[in-house]
Design a protein around this motif. Sequence first.
Motif, PDB file in Angstrom:
ATOM      1  N   LYS A   1       0.809  -1.216   0.000  1.00  0.00           N
ATOM      2  CA  LYS A   1       0.000   0.000   0.000  1.00  0.00           C
ATOM      3  C   LYS A   1       0.849   1.276   0.000  1.00  0.00           C
ATOM      4  CE  LYS A   1      -3.567   2.441   2.529  1.00  0.00           C
ATOM      5  NZ  LYS A   1      -4.425   2.487   3.688  1.00  0.00           N
ATOM      6  N   ASN A   2       1.874   1.345   0.815  1.00  0.00           N
ATOM      7  CA  ASN A   2       2.672   2.565   0.940  1.00  0.00           C
ATOM      8  C   ASN A   2       3.945   2.537   0.100  1.00  0.00           C
ATOM      9  OD1 ASN A   2       0.894   3.814   2.743  1.00  0.00           O
ATOM     10  ND2 ASN A   2       1.751   2.642   4.443  1.00  0.00           N
ATOM     11  N   SER A   3       3.935   1.778  -0.972  1.00  0.00           N
ATOM     12  CA  SER A   3       5.108   1.662  -1.833  1.00  0.00           C
ATOM     13  C   SER A   3       5.423   2.975  -2.544  1.00  0.00           C
ATOM     14  CB  SER A   3       4.877   0.570  -2.874  1.00  0.00           C
ATOM     15  OG  SER A   3       5.959   0.527  -3.786  1.00  0.00           O
ATOM     16  N   ASP A   4       6.696   3.173  -2.788  1.00  0.00           N
ATOM     17  CA  ASP A   4       7.162   4.306  -3.581  1.00  0.00           C
ATOM     18  C   ASP A   4       7.241   3.962  -5.068  1.00  0.00           C
ATOM     19  OD1 ASP A   4       9.205   2.486  -2.836  1.00  0.00           O
ATOM     20  OD2 ASP A   4      10.775   3.975  -3.133  1.00  0.00           O
ATOM     21  N   ALA A   5       6.805   2.774  -5.452  1.00  0.00           N
ATOM     22  CA  ALA A   5       6.926   2.306  -6.840  1.00  0.00           C
ATOM     23  C   ALA A   5       6.203   3.219  -7.828  1.00  0.00           C
ATOM     24  CB  ALA A   5       6.408   0.872  -6.967  1.00  0.00           C
ATOM     25  N   GLU A   6       4.936   3.530  -7.579  1.00  0.00           N
ATOM     26  CA  GLU A   6       4.177   4.362  -8.519  1.00  0.00           C
ATOM     27  C   GLU A   6       4.830   5.726  -8.707  1.00  0.00           C
ATOM     28  OE1 GLU A   6       0.068   4.712  -7.434  1.00  0.00           O
ATOM     29  OE2 GLU A   6      -0.314   2.573  -7.735  1.00  0.00           O
ATOM     30  N   PHE A   7       5.276   6.316  -7.615  1.00  0.00           N
ATOM     31  CA  PHE A   7       5.914   7.628  -7.684  1.00  0.00           C
ATOM     32  C   PHE A   7       7.186   7.555  -8.519  1.00  0.00           C
ATOM     33  CE2 PHE A   7       8.807  10.882  -6.049  1.00  0.00           C
ATOM     34  CZ  PHE A   7       8.049  12.020  -6.264  1.00  0.00           C
ATOM     35  N   ASN A   8       8.037   6.558  -8.245  1.00  0.00           N
ATOM     36  CA  ASN A   8       9.300   6.441  -8.964  1.00  0.00           C
ATOM     37  C   ASN A   8       9.084   6.148 -10.447  1.00  0.00           C
ATOM     38  OD1 ASN A   8      10.752   6.995  -6.643  1.00  0.00           O
ATOM     39  ND2 ASN A   8      10.975   4.851  -6.104  1.00  0.00           N
ATOM     40  N   ILE A   9       8.111   5.304 -10.757  1.00  0.00           N
ATOM     41  CA  ILE A   9       7.781   5.039 -12.163  1.00  0.00           C
ATOM     42  C   ILE A   9       7.290   6.327 -12.827  1.00  0.00           C
ATOM     43  CG2 ILE A   9       6.181   3.827 -13.725  1.00  0.00           C
ATOM     44  CD1 ILE A   9       8.329   1.977 -12.643  1.00  0.00           C
ATOM     45  N   GLY A  10       6.447   7.086 -12.138  1.00  0.00           N
ATOM     46  CA  GLY A  10       5.960   8.356 -12.684  1.00  0.00           C
ATOM     47  C   GLY A  10       7.087   9.333 -12.963  1.00  0.00           C
ATOM     48  N   VAL A  11       8.024   9.445 -12.036  1.00  0.00           N
ATOM     49  CA  VAL A  11       9.176  10.331 -12.249  1.00  0.00           C
ATOM     50  C   VAL A  11       9.974   9.857 -13.462  1.00  0.00           C
ATOM     51  CG1 VAL A  11      11.389  11.106 -11.274  1.00  0.00           C
ATOM     52  CG2 VAL A  11       9.338  11.109  -9.846  1.00  0.00           C
ATOM     53  N   ALA A  12      10.198   8.549 -13.561  1.00  0.00           N
ATOM     54  CA  ALA A  12      10.955   8.001 -14.696  1.00  0.00           C
ATOM     55  C   ALA A  12      10.245   8.243 -16.029  1.00  0.00           C
ATOM     56  CB  ALA A  12      11.203   6.507 -14.486  1.00  0.00           C
TER      57      ALA A  12
END
Length: 167
Positions: A118-129
């Motif tokens: 739930k609190n993963s940084d994955a979506e944010f990091n993919i969005g930045v990339a």
Amino acid sequence: MSTSPILAIQTGGTIDKDYPRGTNAFGFEIGDSAVRSILEAKNITIPFGHSTVCRKDSQQISQQDRLALSEICKCAEQKKIIITHGTDTMIETAAFLARQNLDKTIILTGSFLPNTFKNSDAEFNIGVAIGAVQCIVENDVFVAMNGRVFRWDQVTRDETGQFMAQL
């Protein structure tokens, strides 16, 4: 003409880790591509190609895996590439790819928690990339982590594991 302007390549790492399917299991397994699931879940309409080199923890990525990754990047019709990778050896793989002179814009990213959390940084990091790979015009290798984008030779990690500019 290219069917998709961006290629997403999976190598594994925490970003793609999933709960084990067996009973009484305590470890993780590398699941499907986080990029693919994030793009589908968020209804992102940017066309992406997808490829998988391996599904390994980054500490287990070998020189052969890096050579295979380099070959996929080299042969890809896309000039913009995002690679999901484990954080432990991400900088090492970025340096390896940079030395291959691939004439592409390549961004490595990952996460500290699996995309399935739930609190993963994955979506944010993919969005930045995704944003960075579309804006950067320089053909080189970059790392997108912690809300920042670093050139491969200008990134390090601090004592907490956060990615930061190399001094």
